[in-house]
Design a protein around this motif. Structure first.
Motif, short mmCIF file in Angstrom:
data_model
loop_
_atom_site.label_atom_id
_atom_site.label_comp_id
_atom_site.label_asym_id
_atom_site.label_seq_id
_atom_site.Cartn_x
_atom_site.Cartn_y
_atom_site.Cartn_z
N ASP A 14 -12.52 16.44 12.16
CA ASP A 14 -11.69 16.45 11.31
C ASP A 14 -10.58 17.62 11.12
O ASP A 14 -11.30 18.70 11.14
CB ASP A 14 -12.25 16.24 9.93
CG ASP A 14 -13.11 14.78 9.52
OD1 ASP A 14 -12.39 13.97 9.89
OD2 ASP A 14 -13.96 15.07 9.20
N GLY A 166 -27.12 11.70 9.60
CA GLY A 166 -25.80 10.72 9.84
C GLY A 166 -25.91 10.26 11.25
O GLY A 166 -25.51 9.25 11.66
N GLU A 167 -26.41 11.16 12.03
CA GLU A 167 -26.64 11.06 13.60
C GLU A 167 -27.35 9.83 13.89
O GLU A 167 -27.17 8.80 14.81
CB GLU A 167 -26.97 12.30 14.52
CG GLU A 167 -26.72 12.27 15.77
CD GLU A 167 -27.37 13.53 16.43
OE1 GLU A 167 -27.70 14.44 15.57
OE2 GLU A 167 -27.50 13.68 17.61
N TYR A 169 -27.99 7.65 11.56
CA TYR A 169 -27.15 6.32 11.04
C TYR A 169 -26.16 5.81 12.25
O TYR A 169 -26.27 4.59 12.61
CB TYR A 169 -26.30 6.78 9.93
CG TYR A 169 -27.16 6.66 8.52
CD1 TYR A 169 -27.93 7.43 8.01
CD2 TYR A 169 -26.87 5.13 8.07
CE1 TYR A 169 -28.56 7.09 6.95
CE2 TYR A 169 -27.65 4.86 6.83
CZ TYR A 169 -28.52 5.97 6.26
OH TYR A 169 -29.12 5.71 4.94
N ASP A 170 -25.44 6.78 12.78
CA ASP A 170 -24.50 6.37 13.63
C ASP A 170 -25.13 5.78 15.08
O ASP A 170 -24.63 4.80 15.70
CB ASP A 170 -23.50 7.78 14.11
CG ASP A 170 -22.89 8.26 13.28
OD1 ASP A 170 -22.54 7.48 12.16
OD2 ASP A 170 -22.46 9.40 12.98
N PRO A 181 -17.82 5.09 12.02
CA PRO A 181 -19.18 5.65 11.95
C PRO A 181 -20.38 4.75 11.16
O PRO A 181 -19.66 3.80 10.34
CB PRO A 181 -19.04 7.10 11.03
CG PRO A 181 -17.83 6.72 10.15
CD PRO A 181 -16.92 5.68 11.01
N GLY A 182 -21.48 4.84 11.79
CA GLY A 182 -22.44 3.96 11.21
C GLY A 182 -23.03 3.91 9.80
O GLY A 182 -23.22 3.14 9.16
N GLY A 183 -22.83 5.09 9.28
CA GLY A 183 -23.13 5.53 7.85
C GLY A 183 -22.75 4.49 6.72
O GLY A 183 -23.71 3.90 5.99
N PRO A 184 -21.38 4.51 6.67
CA PRO A 184 -21.06 3.38 5.73
C PRO A 184 -21.29 2.07 5.99
O PRO A 184 -21.59 1.51 4.91
CB PRO A 184 -19.34 3.75 5.60
CG PRO A 184 -19.23 5.20 6.10
CD PRO A 184 -20.39 5.22 7.44
N GLY A 272 -22.36 17.12 2.15
CA GLY A 272 -22.14 16.48 3.67
C GLY A 272 -21.91 14.94 3.73
O GLY A 272 -22.10 14.30 2.58
N GLY A 273 -21.67 14.62 4.91
CA GLY A 273 -21.31 13.05 4.90
C GLY A 273 -22.22 12.14 4.48
O GLY A 273 -21.91 11.28 3.75
N VAL A 274 -23.43 12.16 4.89
CA VAL A 274 -24.39 11.22 3.98
C VAL A 274 -24.68 11.46 2.48
O VAL A 274 -25.31 10.66 2.18
CB VAL A 274 -25.95 11.50 4.85
CG1 VAL A 274 -26.89 10.74 4.66
CG2 VAL A 274 -25.55 11.61 6.59
N ALA A 276 -22.63 10.77 0.62
CA ALA A 276 -22.01 9.65 0.18
C ALA A 276 -22.82 8.21 0.33
O ALA A 276 -22.33 7.47 -0.31
CB ALA A 276 -20.70 9.45 1.09
N ASP A 305 -15.85 16.52 6.20
CA ASP A 305 -15.44 17.90 6.32
C ASP A 305 -14.10 17.92 5.74
O ASP A 305 -13.09 16.92 5.99
CB ASP A 305 -15.50 18.17 7.89
CG ASP A 305 -16.86 17.73 8.46
OD1 ASP A 305 -17.66 18.19 7.60
OD2 ASP A 305 -16.84 18.16 9.47
O1 KG4 Z 1 -20.15 15.89 7.02
P1 KG4 Z 1 -19.55 14.81 7.83
O2 KG4 Z 1 -17.93 14.53 7.71
O3 KG4 Z 1 -19.32 15.63 9.54
C1 KG4 Z 1 -20.26 16.36 9.73
O4 KG4 Z 1 -20.10 17.67 9.46
O5 KG4 Z 1 -21.26 15.99 10.47
O6 KG4 Z 1 -20.38 13.53 8.09
C2 KG4 Z 1 -20.32 12.31 8.86
C3 KG4 Z 1 -21.40 11.74 8.72
C4 KG4 Z 1 -21.71 10.50 10.06
O7 KG4 Z 1 -22.52 10.63 10.75
C5 KG4 Z 1 -21.45 9.39 9.10
O8 KG4 Z 1 -22.10 8.26 9.64
C6 KG4 Z 1 -22.11 9.84 7.72
O9 KG4 Z 1 -21.72 11.04 7.69
N1 KG4 Z 1 -22.05 8.89 6.65
C7 KG4 Z 1 -22.84 8.47 6.01
C8 KG4 Z 1 -22.21 7.54 4.97
N2 KG4 Z 1 -20.83 7.85 4.90
C9 KG4 Z 1 -20.60 8.98 6.01
N3 KG4 Z 1 -24.12 8.03 6.25
C10 KG4 Z 1 -25.03 7.24 5.22
N4 KG4 Z 1 -24.24 6.65 4.33
C11 KG4 Z 1 -23.05 6.73 3.99
N5 KG4 Z 1 -22.49 6.09 3.03
#
Ligand code: KG4
Ligand code: ZN
Length: 339
Positions: A14, A166-167, A169-170, A181-184, A272-274, A276, A305
């Protein structure tokens, strides 16, 4: 006059910049996401990420300066993430920050990406936790449990031993042919599934790491992958994803509980992303509700980020006059310096 910091973030994929004031009010923030590019490969390609940062960094900074209505001369300092992250990506943000610092005669503040995430829930709100507080950063690159003391001094309590949450999840999303990305995607599907349908292992509930604070997601990844391989198209995907998510959240909750015991934390920060993730947010709300302490969760737009959290994390350093020399470097390591 209210002090202002220009924050720059390019540690992964990002490209982001923001102008934030000393009360953590975000005057302007812009983030150019490269998700659609890296989605073609099912993961971030470092070389491509760095090249795209080069294309976007100055237009992004120009845009936030314009939108903030602030003249460069009124900025107190330029903050930039210098570790941990992808080296090529970090170098672009740091190079831009150094160039501007020279051109605008501004001090530089190098910021640890994890400290930046910790500050993301404070953006746009007036109250902040009183140290010491417990903080968990769960993202695509990190799963790190930290104690935060006076002056935002960070002590790492535990990290992941393999993948970041998050990794995991992805990677599982990729095997399950879900979007990147897999998380959402998994989060959405999991909300419609039955987490008890598949008999999935608990994470680190036995074995030598049972009583530590460490994280590991390889066990659940293998178990889910095995079911996906065996059942193919007949798999009950929503149920499997619900089970996967519930085991991850259960480990996070168990580690938070263990870290909390015997200490005197005043609040919990999850970022962090997770952060969310719907189940992570619900668990964190219940966790702090039970203990009668405040929970600091970033707004959804600040989970990802962004430059605003980098600027916010630089204010304690600005207060102390802790500036970085022009020759500071970037580092890939995931372990933040403890002070
Ligand atoms: O913080 P971020 O934007 O980047 C890093 O610094 O890593 O996080 C991105 C991560 C990705 O692996 C994405 O799949 C995860 O956050 N993510 C989620 C969700 N939204 C984003 N994981 C689980 N559930 C979510 N809703
Ligand atoms: Zn991050």
């Amino acid at each position: 006059m209210t002090r202002l910091i220009l924050g720059i973030e390019t540690s992964c994929d990002d490209t982001s910049a923001a102008v934030v004031d000393e009360n953590f009010r975000v005057l302007a923030v812009r983030t150019v996401s490269q998700t659609s590019v890296h989605a073609l490969f099912g993961g971030v390609i470092p070389e491509i990420a760095a090249r795209n940062h080069i294309a976007w960094i100055f237009p992004t900074i120009d845009k936030v300066i314009g939108e903030s209505g602030v003249a460069p001369k009124d900025i107190s300092a330029i903050a930039v993430t210098n570790y941990p992250g992808l080296l090529g990506s970090l170098l672009v943000g740091v190079g831009a920050a150094k160039g501007l610092a020279i051109g605008w005669h501004k001090p530089l503040i190098a910021v640890n990406h994890l400290e930046a995430h910790i500050h993301s829930p404070f953006l746009g709100r007036s109250e902040r936790p009183k140290p010491p507080y417990l903080s968990l950063v769960v993202s695509g690159g990190h799963t790190t449990l930290m104690a935060v003391g006076e002056g935002s001094a960070v002590t790492v309590l535990a990290e992941t031993m393999d993948d970041a949450a998050g990794e995991a999840y992805d990677k599982i999303a990729k095997v399950a042919k879900l979007p990147y990305p897999g998380g959402p995607a998994i989060d959405e599907l999991a909300q419609t599934g039955d987490p008890t349908r598949y008999d999935l292992p608990y994470l680190m509930r036995s074995g030598k790491y049972k009583d530590t604070l460490a994280f590991s997601f390889s066990g659940i990844k293998s178990a889910v992958k095995r079911i996906l391989d065996t059942e193919g198209d007949t798999v009950a995907l929503a149920d499997l994803m619900a089970g996967f998510q519930s085991r991850i959240v259960e480990l996070i909750e168990r580690r938070l509980t263990a870290a909390w015991e015997g200490d005197t934390y005043t609040a919990l920060v999850v970022a962090g992303g997770v952060a969310a993730n719907s189940a992570v947010r619900k668990m964190a709300q219940e966790f702090t509700g039970k203990r009668g302490v405040p929970l600091y969760l970033p707004e959804l737009k600040y989970c990802q980020d962004n430059g605003a959290m980098v600027a916010a994390a630089a204010f304690p350093k600005l207060d102390r006059g802790e500036f970085s020399p022009l020759d500071f470097d970037v580092t890939a390591t995931s372990r933040p310096q403890t002070k």
